[in-house]
Structures are given as C-alpha cells and as structure tokens.
Design a protein around this motif. Structure first.
Motif, mmCIF file in Angstrom:
data_model
loop_
_atom_site.group_PDB
_atom_site.id
_atom_site.type_symbol
_atom_site.label_atom_id
_atom_site.label_comp_id
_atom_site.label_asym_id
_atom_site.label_seq_id
_atom_site.Cartn_x
_atom_site.Cartn_y
_atom_site.Cartn_z
ATOM 1 N N VAL A 58 -6.871 -4.863 1.817
ATOM 2 C CA VAL A 58 -8.085 -5.613 1.517
ATOM 3 C C VAL A 58 -8.492 -6.300 2.812
ATOM 4 C CG1 VAL A 58 -9.052 -7.517 0.183
ATOM 5 C CG2 VAL A 58 -7.369 -5.986 -0.866
ATOM 6 N N ARG A 59 -9.730 -6.113 3.200
ATOM 7 C CA ARG A 59 -10.226 -6.758 4.427
ATOM 8 C C ARG A 59 -11.044 -7.978 4.043
ATOM 9 N NH1 ARG A 59 -9.714 -3.358 8.966
ATOM 10 N NH2 ARG A 59 -9.012 -1.279 8.378
ATOM 11 N N LEU A 96 -0.533 -13.260 -4.101
ATOM 12 C CA LEU A 96 -1.200 -11.999 -4.410
ATOM 13 C C LEU A 96 -1.348 -11.081 -3.205
ATOM 14 C CD1 LEU A 96 -4.018 -13.350 -6.745
ATOM 15 C CD2 LEU A 96 -1.771 -12.452 -7.369
ATOM 16 N N MET A 97 -1.354 -11.638 -2.004
ATOM 17 C CA MET A 97 -1.561 -10.853 -0.788
ATOM 18 C C MET A 97 -0.555 -11.253 0.284
ATOM 19 S SD MET A 97 -4.328 -8.975 -1.187
ATOM 20 C CE MET A 97 -5.713 -8.893 -2.300
ATOM 21 N N THR A 145 0.305 -7.570 -3.061
ATOM 22 C CA THR A 145 1.726 -7.537 -3.390
ATOM 23 C C THR A 145 2.020 -6.607 -4.571
ATOM 24 O OG1 THR A 145 1.481 -9.519 -4.747
ATOM 25 C CG2 THR A 145 2.240 -9.829 -2.482
ATOM 26 N N ILE A 146 1.109 -6.533 -5.532
ATOM 27 C CA ILE A 146 1.334 -5.680 -6.709
ATOM 28 C C ILE A 146 1.453 -4.215 -6.292
ATOM 29 C CG2 ILE A 146 0.302 -4.829 -8.850
ATOM 30 C CD1 ILE A 146 -0.888 -7.653 -9.209
ATOM 31 N N ALA A 147 0.536 -3.764 -5.439
ATOM 32 C CA ALA A 147 0.569 -2.368 -4.990
ATOM 33 C C ALA A 147 1.806 -2.089 -4.147
ATOM 34 C CB ALA A 147 -0.695 -2.041 -4.200
ATOM 35 N N LYS A 157 8.056 -14.111 -0.542
ATOM 36 C CA LYS A 157 6.639 -14.056 -0.905
ATOM 37 C C LYS A 157 6.361 -12.860 -1.808
ATOM 38 C CE LYS A 157 4.458 -16.450 2.928
ATOM 39 N NZ LYS A 157 3.488 -16.330 4.031
ATOM 40 N N LEU A 158 6.989 -11.719 -1.515
ATOM 41 C CA LEU A 158 6.794 -10.519 -2.326
ATOM 42 C C LEU A 158 7.286 -10.748 -3.749
ATOM 43 C CD1 LEU A 158 5.870 -7.527 -2.312
ATOM 44 C CD2 LEU A 158 8.228 -6.936 -1.751
#
Length: 82
Positions: free
Chosen positions: A57-58, A22-23, A67-69, A15-16
């Motif tokens: 992110v909540r 994205l999350m 995933t980007i961070a 997934k990464l």
C-alpha cells in the motif's frame, strides 16, 4: 550491529503478531522475511508486491505492507482481537 538487527527482528515479529498493527514498513517486512531491505524494495519496484499475494500500500512516498497478507503468505494463523 548484530544485536541491533536481532532487536529489530524481534520488534518486527512483535508487530506482526499484534492485532492492532495493520501495516509494517518494508524494512520491517525484510527483517521478518530474513532478507535485505534492498531485496524487498526491488521486488516492490518490479512487481508491486513484497512476495506472492502480498501487495503493498502506498501512502505518499511511504510503502507499507499489510500484516494480514504477510501473515497469510507465511502460513501463520489469523489473529483475533479479544
């Protein structure tokens, strides 16, 4: 139990590495980082971050990790959609 953990770790890494995802959940982030889920959850509870520069992110009660961070914090290259 170890087989299930290995499968979850492989799925989380897949997934990464998927540019369409994205999350990740905090549990998936924990598998990638090689730490217990409770360690990630406590870090989020105290700092609002999974690790340095990886804010969560909540969405309602869900806690998601971009995933980007996470890739950037782990020193991984950026993925490009083709």
């Amino acid at each position: 139990m170890k087989v299930k953990q290995a499968k979850n770790a492989k799925e989380s890494l897949a997934k990464l590495n998927n540019p369409n995802i994205l999350m990740l959940s905090t549990r998936e982030a924990a598998f990638i980082l090689g730490v217990a889920y409770t360690t990630v959850y406590e870090a989020v509870k105290k700092t609002g971050c999974v690790m340095n520069d990886v804010e969560v992110v909540r969405v309602g009660k869900r806690i998601l990790v971009p995933t980007i961070a996470l890739r950037k914090a782990l020193g991984m290259s950026e993925l490009h959609k083709s």
